[in-house]
Design an enzyme around this catalytic site. Structure first.
Site, PDB file in Angstrom:
ATOM      1  N   ARG A 152       0.767  -1.534  -0.250  1.00 56.03           N
ATOM      2  CA  ARG A 152      -0.120  -0.332  -0.058  1.00 56.03           C
ATOM      3  C   ARG A 152       0.743   1.043  -0.306  1.00 56.03           C
ATOM      4  O   ARG A 152       1.893   0.932   0.697  1.00 56.03           O
ATOM      5  CB  ARG A 152      -0.978  -0.069   1.305  1.00 56.03           C
ATOM      6  CG  ARG A 152      -1.406  -1.256   0.931  1.00 56.03           C
ATOM      7  CD  ARG A 152      -3.010  -0.991   1.932  1.00 56.03           C
ATOM      8  NE  ARG A 152      -4.009  -2.422   1.943  1.00 56.03           N
ATOM      9  CZ  ARG A 152      -5.185  -2.756   3.063  1.00 56.03           C
ATOM     10  NH1 ARG A 152      -5.128  -2.130   3.558  1.00 56.03           N
ATOM     11  NH2 ARG A 152      -5.792  -3.916   2.219  1.00 56.03           N
ATOM     12  N   ARG A 185       1.741   0.028   9.975  1.00 60.30           N
ATOM     13  CA  ARG A 185       1.295   0.903   8.902  1.00 60.30           C
ATOM     14  C   ARG A 185       2.263   1.466   8.028  1.00 60.30           C
ATOM     15  O   ARG A 185       3.510   2.108   8.079  1.00 60.30           O
ATOM     16  CB  ARG A 185       1.120   2.357   8.970  1.00 60.30           C
ATOM     17  CG  ARG A 185       0.190   2.809   7.834  1.00 60.30           C
ATOM     18  CD  ARG A 185      -0.121   4.159   8.418  1.00 60.30           C
ATOM     19  NE  ARG A 185      -1.752   4.619   8.994  1.00 60.30           N
ATOM     20  CZ  ARG A 185      -3.324   4.334   8.820  1.00 60.30           C
ATOM     21  NH1 ARG A 185      -3.220   3.245   7.440  1.00 60.30           N
ATOM     22  NH2 ARG A 185      -3.449   4.199   9.474  1.00 60.30           N
ATOM     23  N   GLU A 194      -7.195  -2.016  14.882  1.00 53.65           N
ATOM     24  CA  GLU A 194      -7.714  -2.655  13.729  1.00 53.65           C
ATOM     25  C   GLU A 194      -6.748  -3.326  13.262  1.00 53.65           C
ATOM     26  O   GLU A 194      -5.842  -3.621  13.169  1.00 53.65           O
ATOM     27  CB  GLU A 194      -7.621  -2.033  12.216  1.00 53.65           C
ATOM     28  CG  GLU A 194      -8.918  -2.701  10.833  1.00 53.65           C
ATOM     29  CD  GLU A 194      -9.165  -1.413   9.843  1.00 53.65           C
ATOM     30  OE1 GLU A 194      -9.152  -0.257   9.936  1.00 53.65           O
ATOM     31  OE2 GLU A 194      -9.067  -2.339   8.910  1.00 53.65           O
ATOM     32  N   SER A 231     -10.745  -6.944   8.841  1.00 61.21           N
ATOM     33  CA  SER A 231     -12.109  -5.958   8.537  1.00 61.21           C
ATOM     34  C   SER A 231     -12.634  -6.836   7.480  1.00 61.21           C
ATOM     35  O   SER A 231     -11.885  -7.638   7.138  1.00 61.21           O
ATOM     36  CB  SER A 231     -11.416  -4.911   7.269  1.00 61.21           C
ATOM     37  OG  SER A 231     -12.109  -4.321   6.898  1.00 61.21           O
ATOM     38  N   ARG A 250       0.417  -6.536  11.995  1.00 59.64           N
ATOM     39  CA  ARG A 250      -0.389  -6.188  12.760  1.00 59.64           C
ATOM     40  C   ARG A 250      -0.194  -6.994  14.394  1.00 59.64           C
ATOM     41  O   ARG A 250      -0.529  -6.966  15.137  1.00 59.64           O
ATOM     42  CB  ARG A 250      -1.544  -5.188  13.102  1.00 59.64           C
ATOM     43  CG  ARG A 250      -1.946  -4.574  11.618  1.00 59.64           C
ATOM     44  CD  ARG A 250      -2.958  -3.710  12.209  1.00 59.64           C
ATOM     45  NE  ARG A 250      -2.216  -2.400  11.262  1.00 59.64           N
ATOM     46  CZ  ARG A 250      -3.208  -1.269  10.858  1.00 59.64           C
ATOM     47  NH1 ARG A 250      -4.502  -1.565  10.814  1.00 59.64           N
ATOM     48  NH2 ARG A 250      -3.177  -0.420  10.033  1.00 59.64           N
TER      49      ARG A 250
END
Length: 432
Positions: free
Chosen positions: A261, A276, A348, A351, A390
């Site tokens: 990303r 991130r 998070e 998802s 994560r």
RNA sequence: GGAGGGGUGGCUGAGUGGUCGAAAGCGCUCGCCUCGAAAGCGAGUAGGUGGGUAGUCCCCGCCUCGUGGGUUCGAAUCCCACCCUCUCCGCCA
């Protein structure tokens, strides 16, 4: 995308959905263009019919040895006009597609309306935030101290927002991947796939990343290939342009892939650690199901992802995402958030979404309900099961001990070959 | 990367300018036959889209034979480009 026929006959439902999702779309322009396109189409189709009739007659006359030059000349003019009007229709089509591809999915009625993450609704909570009788460290400090994470050298070989896993850190990453894949394939009925992570533009459009979110991902210069931001893209596109046998449904896939990303809009946010980064690992769950079952399938999918956190004994909560905060292609979305001591809050880690027929229409994935029946679009779903980086961060932080070592969760011990991550007196990792 | 062959419906495969959305076979669906099944016989069986209609039934039209252009009154068929695939050669983890 939405069904143009649905938009045409239910413009108010679409308008309401867009209002709930807090997006503006040129709906009136779309309806106008659609109206115009259909009337143009009707006219040009009449011309084509005339041309086709004439051509048939030419053939008949020639067969009968009669002259057809007048008819040929007239038809030549018709063909010329058809060409011009076809071009006009193609322009209308292009603009219609452009708008249609920019309209997000309509949220399901069960989704709470809201503006942003403040309005998300906590559905359930598992475990309690980890308590420490010492000052806990962040994973980026623990990981560096233990020499299992190296951020500085990652910057050297790539740039910021990359990480090198080393020793038991690398092994932890691999252990988590294997644990998750084993769980989903042997306990939850998913078929493992290992797809390409370089995907083409059609695939990116099929799942909804393109054309709207081009700046969020990495593109290979000189190629129509992108680094997949999630395995959702290659795995959902596995069945693009297919008509599935109803006996196959539901199809459950799980896939480990690295994910890439650009994080274009995230400058300054989560700059430290594994939260991130530009490249991370993820085990993804993807489902293709009959439409009437998709919301039940979503609940099951979330439960499958939750199971990972439960077995790792990591405290988490389940959140129903409100209309303004949910994804572009989603009709309903749950996030799982793990307790992250360094953040002092839940972060998070998964998802899970039901896309209803939105992706299936874009990617043209259908099934035939009965032999001889018209094909219908399937419903697609996916969810992280889980984001591995994560998860590693959560394990490191939640399992840390006062002496700077990290206990290994029970279910990972056989994968890790040790029950603790620590350095020996020479500063070497031990326990491998 | 070089040379050559090839991309047609769920599958196999015919079709080299018109009557072809497309032979034949397989598969599938329905019917006949049968106590039932098989075999046999008969019928049906691509997708999309516009209109007739409020409608997924039905009727009419348009588009689609890898994709996009072109030639032609007319293209699965001829020409060009691209993509994919197979065989041989070269290179290579």
């Amino acid at each position: 995308m939405l069904d143009l026929k649905f938009v045409r006959s239910n413009p108010e439902a679409v308008r309401e959905g867009m209002r709930k999702k807090r997006v503006e779309v040129p709906l009136d322009e779309l309806l106008e263009l659609d109206e115009k396109r259909r009337s143009e189409l009707f006219e040009v189709e009449q011309l084509k019919n005339e041309r086709n009739q004439n051509s048939k007659e030419v053939a008949e006359r020639k067969k009968a040895g009669l002259d057809a030059s007048d008819l040929i000349e007239r038809t030549r003019q018709i063909s010329k006009e058809i060409k011009e009007r076809d071009e006009e229709i193609a322009r209308l089509d292009q603009r219609i597609q452009e708008i249609l591809l920019a309209i997000p999915n309509i949220p399901d009625a069960s989704v709470p309306e809201g503006d942003d993450d403040q309005d998300n609704v906590e559905v359930s909570k598992w475990g309690e935030p980890t308590q420490f009788d010492f000052e806990p460290l962040a994973h980026w400090d623990l990981g560096v101290n233990l020499d299992i994470l190296d951020f500085e050298r990652a910057v050297k070989i790539s740039k910021s927002r990359f990480v090198v896993d080393k020793g038991l850190g690398a092994r932890l990453e691999r252990a988590l991947i294997n644990f998750m894949l084993d769980l989903h394939t042997s306990e939850h009925g998913y078929t493992e796939v290992f797809p390409p992570v370089l995907v083409n533009g059609d695939s990116m459009t099929g799942t909804g990343q393109l054309p709207k979110f081009a700046e969020d991902m990495f593109k290979c210069e000189g190629y129509d290939l992108y680094l997949a931001p999630t395995a959702e893209v290659p795995v959902t596109n596995l069945h693009r342009d297919e008509i599935l046998d109803p006996d196959q449904l539901p199809i459950y896939y799980c896939a480990y892939t690295p994910c890439f990303r650009a994080e274009a809009g995230a400058a300054g946010r989560d700059t430290r650690g594994l939260i991130r980064v530009h490249q991370f690992n993820k085990v993804e769950l993807v489902k293709f199901v009959r439409p009437e079952t998709s919301f039940d399938e979503l609940e099951k999918l979330v439960a499958d992802a939750e199971k990972v956190l439960q077995l790792l004994e990591l405290p988490y909560r389940k959140v129903l995402i409100c209309t303004g905060d949910m994804g572009f292609s989603n009709a309903k979305q749950y996030d799982l958030e793990v307790w992250m001591p360094s953040y002092g809050r839940y972060v998070e880690i998964s998802s899970c979404s039901n896309f209803t027929d939105y992706q299936a229409r874009r990617a043209n994935i259908r099934f035939r309900p009965e032999p001889g029946a018209k094909p219908e679009f399937v419903h697609t779903l996916n969810g992280s099961g889980l984001a591995v980086g994560r998860t590693a961060a959560a394990v490191i932080e939640n399992y840390q001990q006062a002496d700077g070592t990290i206990r290994v969760p029970k279910v990972l011990q056989k994968y890790m070959g040790t029950d603790v991550i620590k350095l020996d007196r020479q500063g070497q990792l031990i326990g491998i």
